[in-house]
Design a protein around this motif. Structure first.
Motif, PDB file in Angstrom:
ATOM      1  N   ASP A 116       4.258   4.904  -1.354  1.00  0.00           N
ATOM      2  CA  ASP A 116       3.445   3.823  -0.509  1.00  0.00           C
ATOM      3  C   ASP A 116       2.799   2.936  -1.595  1.00  0.00           C
ATOM      4  O   ASP A 116       2.639   1.777  -1.364  1.00  0.00           O
ATOM      5  CB  ASP A 116       2.082   4.550   0.175  1.00  0.00           C
ATOM      6  CG  ASP A 116       2.782   5.012   1.621  1.00  0.00           C
ATOM      7  OD1 ASP A 116       3.692   4.306   2.057  1.00  0.00           O
ATOM      8  OD2 ASP A 116       2.189   5.861   2.109  1.00  0.00           O
TER       9      ASP A 116
ATOM     10  N   VAL B  22      -5.658  -9.608  -5.971  1.00  0.00           N
ATOM     11  CA  VAL B  22      -5.176  -9.313  -4.793  1.00  0.00           C
ATOM     12  C   VAL B  22      -4.965  -7.595  -4.457  1.00  0.00           C
ATOM     13  O   VAL B  22      -4.595  -7.265  -3.565  1.00  0.00           O
ATOM     14  CB  VAL B  22      -3.533  -9.884  -4.702  1.00  0.00           C
ATOM     15  CG1 VAL B  22      -3.923 -11.270  -4.564  1.00  0.00           C
ATOM     16  CG2 VAL B  22      -2.747  -9.064  -5.855  1.00  0.00           C
TER      17      VAL B  22
ATOM     18  N   HIS C 244      16.076  -6.311  -5.871  1.00  0.00           N
ATOM     19  CA  HIS C 244      14.684  -5.819  -5.751  1.00  0.00           C
ATOM     20  C   HIS C 244      13.993  -5.767  -7.113  1.00  0.00           C
ATOM     21  O   HIS C 244      14.568  -5.990  -8.123  1.00  0.00           O
ATOM     22  CB  HIS C 244      14.461  -4.293  -5.054  1.00  0.00           C
ATOM     23  CG  HIS C 244      15.006  -3.431  -6.087  1.00  0.00           C
ATOM     24  ND1 HIS C 244      16.598  -2.792  -6.041  1.00  0.00           N
ATOM     25  CD2 HIS C 244      14.614  -2.539  -7.137  1.00  0.00           C
ATOM     26  CE1 HIS C 244      16.674  -2.006  -6.842  1.00  0.00           C
ATOM     27  NE2 HIS C 244      15.590  -1.711  -7.362  1.00  0.00           N
TER      28      HIS C 244
ATOM     29  N   GLN D  13       4.869  -3.691  -4.696  1.00  0.00           N
ATOM     30  CA  GLN D  13       5.634  -4.973  -4.394  1.00  0.00           C
ATOM     31  C   GLN D  13       4.957  -6.031  -3.627  1.00  0.00           C
ATOM     32  O   GLN D  13       5.264  -7.292  -3.977  1.00  0.00           O
ATOM     33  CB  GLN D  13       6.915  -4.282  -3.597  1.00  0.00           C
ATOM     34  CG  GLN D  13       8.059  -3.533  -4.370  1.00  0.00           C
ATOM     35  CD  GLN D  13       9.047  -3.040  -3.639  1.00  0.00           C
ATOM     36  OE1 GLN D  13       8.860  -2.531  -2.102  1.00  0.00           O
ATOM     37  NE2 GLN D  13      10.459  -3.159  -3.779  1.00  0.00           N
ATOM     38  N   ARG D  14       4.247  -5.615  -2.494  1.00  0.00           N
ATOM     39  CA  ARG D  14       3.167  -6.719  -2.052  1.00  0.00           C
ATOM     40  C   ARG D  14       2.455  -7.348  -2.852  1.00  0.00           C
ATOM     41  O   ARG D  14       2.388  -8.741  -2.655  1.00  0.00           O
ATOM     42  CB  ARG D  14       2.756  -6.056  -0.844  1.00  0.00           C
ATOM     43  CG  ARG D  14       3.683  -5.628   0.366  1.00  0.00           C
ATOM     44  CD  ARG D  14       2.807  -5.243   1.634  1.00  0.00           C
ATOM     45  NE  ARG D  14       1.739  -4.301   1.264  1.00  0.00           N
ATOM     46  CZ  ARG D  14       2.017  -3.181   1.648  1.00  0.00           C
ATOM     47  NH1 ARG D  14       3.151  -2.519   2.231  1.00  0.00           N
ATOM     48  NH2 ARG D  14       0.972  -2.179   1.307  1.00  0.00           N
ATOM     49  N   ALA D  15       1.768  -6.908  -3.732  1.00  0.00           N
ATOM     50  CA  ALA D  15       0.653  -7.626  -4.525  1.00  0.00           C
ATOM     51  C   ALA D  15       1.293  -8.217  -5.544  1.00  0.00           C
ATOM     52  O   ALA D  15       0.766  -9.412  -5.541  1.00  0.00           O
ATOM     53  CB  ALA D  15       0.004  -6.303  -5.385  1.00  0.00           C
TER      54      ALA D  15
ATOM     55  N   ARG E  75       5.099   0.354  -2.638  1.00  0.00           N
ATOM     56  CA  ARG E  75       5.286  -0.726  -1.636  1.00  0.00           C
ATOM     57  C   ARG E  75       4.004  -1.532  -1.776  1.00  0.00           C
ATOM     58  O   ARG E  75       4.262  -2.906  -1.853  1.00  0.00           O
ATOM     59  CB  ARG E  75       5.413  -0.120  -0.229  1.00  0.00           C
ATOM     60  CG  ARG E  75       6.655   0.701   0.086  1.00  0.00           C
ATOM     61  CD  ARG E  75       6.502   1.544   1.250  1.00  0.00           C
ATOM     62  NE  ARG E  75       7.564   2.238   1.721  1.00  0.00           N
ATOM     63  CZ  ARG E  75       7.732   3.340   2.560  1.00  0.00           C
ATOM     64  NH1 ARG E  75       6.736   3.747   2.928  1.00  0.00           N
ATOM     65  NH2 ARG E  75       8.913   3.769   2.853  1.00  0.00           N
ATOM     66  N   LEU E  76       3.026  -1.148  -1.918  1.00  0.00           N
ATOM     67  CA  LEU E  76       1.695  -1.743  -2.069  1.00  0.00           C
ATOM     68  C   LEU E  76       1.771  -2.593  -3.270  1.00  0.00           C
ATOM     69  O   LEU E  76       1.551  -3.696  -3.439  1.00  0.00           O
ATOM     70  CB  LEU E  76       0.457  -0.619  -2.420  1.00  0.00           C
ATOM     71  CG  LEU E  76      -0.816  -1.407  -2.595  1.00  0.00           C
ATOM     72  CD1 LEU E  76      -1.850  -0.288  -2.287  1.00  0.00           C
ATOM     73  CD2 LEU E  76      -1.049  -1.894  -4.125  1.00  0.00           C
TER      74      LEU E  76
ATOM     75  N   ARG F 164       4.021 -10.250  -4.924  1.00  0.00           N
ATOM     76  CA  ARG F 164       4.560 -11.358  -4.099  1.00  0.00           C
ATOM     77  C   ARG F 164       3.190 -12.238  -4.022  1.00  0.00           C
ATOM     78  O   ARG F 164       3.308 -13.370  -4.267  1.00  0.00           O
ATOM     79  CB  ARG F 164       5.237 -11.036  -3.023  1.00  0.00           C
ATOM     80  CG  ARG F 164       6.631 -10.464  -3.243  1.00  0.00           C
ATOM     81  CD  ARG F 164       7.358 -10.399  -2.124  1.00  0.00           C
ATOM     82  NE  ARG F 164       6.878  -9.480  -0.875  1.00  0.00           N
ATOM     83  CZ  ARG F 164       7.236  -8.203  -0.746  1.00  0.00           C
ATOM     84  NH1 ARG F 164       8.261  -7.646  -1.565  1.00  0.00           N
ATOM     85  NH2 ARG F 164       6.804  -7.471   0.044  1.00  0.00           N
ATOM     86  N   ARG F 165       2.283 -11.502  -3.513  1.00  0.00           N
ATOM     87  CA  ARG F 165       1.042 -12.327  -3.197  1.00  0.00           C
ATOM     88  C   ARG F 165       0.468 -13.040  -4.495  1.00  0.00           C
ATOM     89  O   ARG F 165      -0.220 -14.066  -4.411  1.00  0.00           O
ATOM     90  CB  ARG F 165      -0.105 -11.395  -2.593  1.00  0.00           C
ATOM     91  CG  ARG F 165       0.249 -10.981  -1.212  1.00  0.00           C
ATOM     92  CD  ARG F 165      -0.789 -10.003  -0.732  1.00  0.00           C
ATOM     93  NE  ARG F 165      -2.121 -10.741  -0.585  1.00  0.00           N
ATOM     94  CZ  ARG F 165      -3.071 -10.088  -0.393  1.00  0.00           C
ATOM     95  NH1 ARG F 165      -3.224  -8.624  -0.371  1.00  0.00           N
ATOM     96  NH2 ARG F 165      -4.354 -10.585  -0.284  1.00  0.00           N
TER      97      ARG F 165
END
Length: 219
Positions: A21, A86, A46, A27-29, A24-25, A31-32
């Motif tokens: 997790d 973020v 990726h 990866q999202r961070a 995944r966190l 991008r943001r």
């Protein structure tokens, strides 16, 4: 393209977020935050994000290395600031730097565990650690299958010290870490419980830093 080593602090409730997790966190961070990461090639590209050593569930981290690859010339300070803007509470970039040591050079980690004196006395804890026969169960592989193996924890304690105040015992310990064999303070405490017949967990367990073979700091 160049590689950046992020040094993360993971505390509070995030200690219960699993390694998968956390990936995944992250990866999202990125991008943001608009970080221009380099992507792998092939059918399923990726972003290149590499947590160098997984942190055990329930253990906080004060200086956790994560390598990323950047496209372009974004400044290290900007990468740090953008990610911190973020990240959720309990996670922050303490430093963004160029890598110095290779991941395979990690051999040990330094931990601190805070243990209530209501659970065990400092003398009992010291006698258990010094007994030479602390054992715990650790997952491993045999014939390609996952199995539980009995590990003599005492053989792998590189160094330890105990300090105390009115209410707590503070255990500082250096344990094996890296790509081949790892132990964490929760496993050490489990072995102490097996030896003493007590049942408790530390009020807090923290990985402070990673170390090389000569016990100098991994950078």
């Amino acid at each position: 393209m160049y590689e950046v080593r992020l040094w993360l602090e993971k505390t509070g409730r995030l200690k219960f977020v699993s390694h998968l997790d956390m990936f995944r966190l992250m990866q999202r961070a990125v991008r943001r935050a608009g970080i221009p990461l380099w992507y792998t090639e092939g059918f399923n590209p990726h972003p290149y994000i590499s947590f160098l050593l997984a942190l055990s569930l329930g253990v906080e981290g004060k200086r956790e290395p994560v390598d990323i690859r950047i496209v372009g010339d974004m400044e290290l300070s900007e990468i740090k600031d953008r990610l911190n803007s973020v990240f959720p509470e309990g996670l922050r970039v303490k430093e963004a730097a160029l890598p110095f040591n290779k991941p395979g050079e990690i051999k040990f980690a330094e931990y601190e565990a805070v243990i209530s004196k209501n659970d065990i006395s400092a003398e009992e804890l010291k006698n258990a650690i010094d007994c030479g026969g602390l054992v715990t169960q650790k997952s491993g592989k045999s014939g390609g299958k996952k199995v539980m193996k009995t590990v003599n924890v005492s053989e792998h304690i590189k160094r330890y010290s105990l300090n105390e105040d009115e209410n707590n015992i503070y255990l500082s310990v250096i344990l094996p870490a890296g790509s081949t064999f790892n132990l964490n303070p929760l496993q050490l405490i489990d072995a102490v419980c097996r030896y003493t017949g007590k049942s408790f967990t530390p009020d807090r367990a923290v990985r402070n830093r990673m170390l090389l073979e000569d016990l100098s700091e991994f950078r």
